[in-house]
Design an enzyme around this catalytic site. Structure first.
Site, PDB file in Angstrom:
ATOM      1  N   GLU A  10       6.545 106.072  14.424  1.00  0.00           N
ATOM      2  CA  GLU A  10       7.778 105.291  14.501  1.00  0.00           C
ATOM      3  C   GLU A  10       7.498 103.916  15.103  1.00  0.00           C
ATOM      4  O   GLU A  10       7.948 102.888  14.613  1.00  0.00           O
ATOM      5  CB  GLU A  10       8.679 106.067  15.454  1.00  0.00           C
ATOM      6  CG  GLU A  10      10.112 106.015  15.216  1.00  0.00           C
ATOM      7  CD  GLU A  10      10.807 106.889  16.272  1.00  0.00           C
ATOM      8  OE1 GLU A  10      12.003 106.993  16.160  1.00  0.00           O
ATOM      9  OE2 GLU A  10      10.168 107.433  17.173  1.00  0.00           O
ATOM     10  N   GLY A  51      16.148 118.587  17.363  1.00  0.00           N
ATOM     11  CA  GLY A  51      16.518 119.836  16.698  1.00  0.00           C
ATOM     12  C   GLY A  51      18.038 119.951  16.702  1.00  0.00           C
ATOM     13  O   GLY A  51      18.680 119.761  17.734  1.00  0.00           O
ATOM     14  N   MET A  61      13.354 116.228  23.918  1.00  0.00           N
ATOM     15  CA  MET A  61      12.524 116.458  25.103  1.00  0.00           C
ATOM     16  C   MET A  61      12.442 115.261  26.057  1.00  0.00           C
ATOM     17  O   MET A  61      11.622 115.274  26.970  1.00  0.00           O
ATOM     18  CB  MET A  61      11.118 116.888  24.659  1.00  0.00           C
ATOM     19  CG  MET A  61      11.131 118.187  23.865  1.00  0.00           C
ATOM     20  SD  MET A  61       9.518 118.700  23.233  1.00  0.00           S
ATOM     21  CE  MET A  61       8.659 119.087  24.737  1.00  0.00           C
ATOM     22  N   GLU A  62      13.268 114.231  25.855  1.00  0.00           N
ATOM     23  CA  GLU A  62      13.113 113.028  26.693  1.00  0.00           C
ATOM     24  C   GLU A  62      14.414 112.381  27.153  1.00  0.00           C
ATOM     25  O   GLU A  62      14.469 111.825  28.277  1.00  0.00           O
ATOM     26  CB  GLU A  62      12.320 111.930  25.918  1.00  0.00           C
ATOM     27  CG  GLU A  62      10.903 112.268  25.545  1.00  0.00           C
ATOM     28  CD  GLU A  62      10.797 113.068  24.240  1.00  0.00           C
ATOM     29  OE1 GLU A  62      11.772 113.084  23.467  1.00  0.00           O
ATOM     30  OE2 GLU A  62       9.748 113.686  24.007  1.00  0.00           O
ATOM     31  N   ASP A 104      15.020 119.257  12.360  1.00  0.00           N
ATOM     32  CA  ASP A 104      14.875 120.713  12.205  1.00  0.00           C
ATOM     33  C   ASP A 104      16.095 121.366  12.835  1.00  0.00           C
ATOM     34  O   ASP A 104      16.895 120.695  13.485  1.00  0.00           O
ATOM     35  CB  ASP A 104      13.590 121.193  12.891  1.00  0.00           C
ATOM     36  CG  ASP A 104      13.563 120.833  14.376  1.00  0.00           C
ATOM     37  OD1 ASP A 104      12.986 119.788  14.718  1.00  0.00           O
ATOM     38  OD2 ASP A 104      14.170 121.562  15.187  1.00  0.00           O
TER      39      ASP A 104
HETATM   40  N1  ADE Z   1      12.577 117.462  18.809  1.00  0.00           N
HETATM   41  C1  ADE Z   1      12.713 117.700  17.498  1.00  0.00           C
HETATM   42  N2  ADE Z   1      12.962 119.002  17.259  1.00  0.00           N
HETATM   43  C2  ADE Z   1      12.971 119.606  18.466  1.00  0.00           C
HETATM   44  C3  ADE Z   1      13.164 120.943  18.881  1.00  0.00           C
HETATM   45  N3  ADE Z   1      13.382 121.906  17.993  1.00  0.00           N
HETATM   46  N4  ADE Z   1      13.096 121.216  20.215  1.00  0.00           N
HETATM   47  C4  ADE Z   1      12.851 120.225  21.102  1.00  0.00           C
HETATM   48  N5  ADE Z   1      12.660 118.943  20.760  1.00  0.00           N
HETATM   49  C5  ADE Z   1      12.716 118.631  19.451  1.00  0.00           C
END
Ligand code: ADE
Length: 253
Positions: free
Chosen positions: A12, A80, A193-194, A217
């Site tokens: 990115e 996600g 996650m951030e 996802d």
């Molecule tokens: N970033 C993208 N998909 C994720 C997921 N399933 N869990 C945590 N961070 C993500």
């Protein structure tokens, strides 16, 4: 105003540096990261790949603020999906963020950041509105009259949703775990996650902050495969397309 652009993926960042820079960018190495400074779409920016997880994101945000003097931070990346009806390729602009793995019970309520009295942290309203406008314009331009598209389902028009984003040091790849998160944090739309770590740093330093995430996802058993193919194929196009429209939209702000 100098804007800090944080990405959670190197692909990115590379595309952004290539496509958005108005001229040469200078790279400064600190703490294992490269901070790229220069003009992007007419704005002074510092762009950096944060790496993954809350510690990486928090230290990167702190460096952006205290060493590079950024006055606003925008985070772009993937997430996600948790909310029903959200599909791969949809876009989420955060209005509030929680650390879903913060749990100092029984000393503090679940999710509360100890000694701050706060659990959910809000994003800056003006940045949020600019991100929604940028994301909507991106979708319109990509899918508009030509009936073309972006993403894994070219015929389907991605949605732009504003909602609660939850962050933790865990890649969620089980439907049962995704359901637990949805049940534990009311209105949780997606997981990454951030974001909430950057939100905490920005709240403590008084720096306006925004997050935009594209669903890669469904945080279920298929997540690893879906995540990789989305990141490898289309994720960067989304980020750069949204970042460009965001920066152009804030030229006079
Ligand atoms: N970033 C993208 N998909 C994720 C997921 N399933 N869990 C945590 N961070 C993500």
């Amino acid at each position: 105003m100098v804007i800090g652009l944080m990405s959670a993926m190197p692909e990115e960042l590379e595309l952004a540096l290539h496509e958005l820079a108005d001229g040469p960018l200078l790279g400064f190495e600190h703490g294992g990261r490269t901070f790229h400074t220069g003009r992007m779409c007419g704005r002074e920016c510092v762009a950096v790949f944060s790496r993954w997880g809350k510690v990486a994101a928090a230290t990167t945000a702190t460096e952006l603020i205290s060493r590079f003097g950024v006055q606003a931070i925008v985070f772009t990346g993937v997430a996600g999906g948790l909310a029903p009806g959200l599909h791969v390729g949809d876009i989420v602009v955060a209005d509030k963020l929680y650390q879903h793995d913060m749990d100092a019970r029984p000393l503090f309520p679940r999710f509360e950041v100890p000694l701050t009295g706060r659990a959910g942290l809000e994003t800056d309203a003006s940045i949020r509105e600019s991100l929604v406008r940028a994301a909507s314009a991106f979708v319109e331009d990509a899918c508009g009259a030509a009936g073309g598209g972006i993403g894994p389902a070219p015929g389907r028009r991605p949605r732009v949703v504003v909602g609660t984003v939850v962050s933790g040091d865990r890649f969620i790849a089980r439907a049962s775990e995704a359901a637990e998160l949805r049940a534990a944090i009311e209105g949780a739309v997606c997981v990454e996650m951030e974001g909430a770590a950057v939100a905490q740093v920005c709240a403590e330093y008084g720096v306006p902050f925004g997050v935009v995430r594209v669903i890669s996802d469904a945080a279920d058993e298929h997540a690893p495969g879906t995540f990789h193919s989305f990141v490898e194929t289309v994720a960067s196009r989304y980020s750069v397309g949204i970042a460009r429209r965001f920066l152009l939209g804030r030229r006079n702000l």
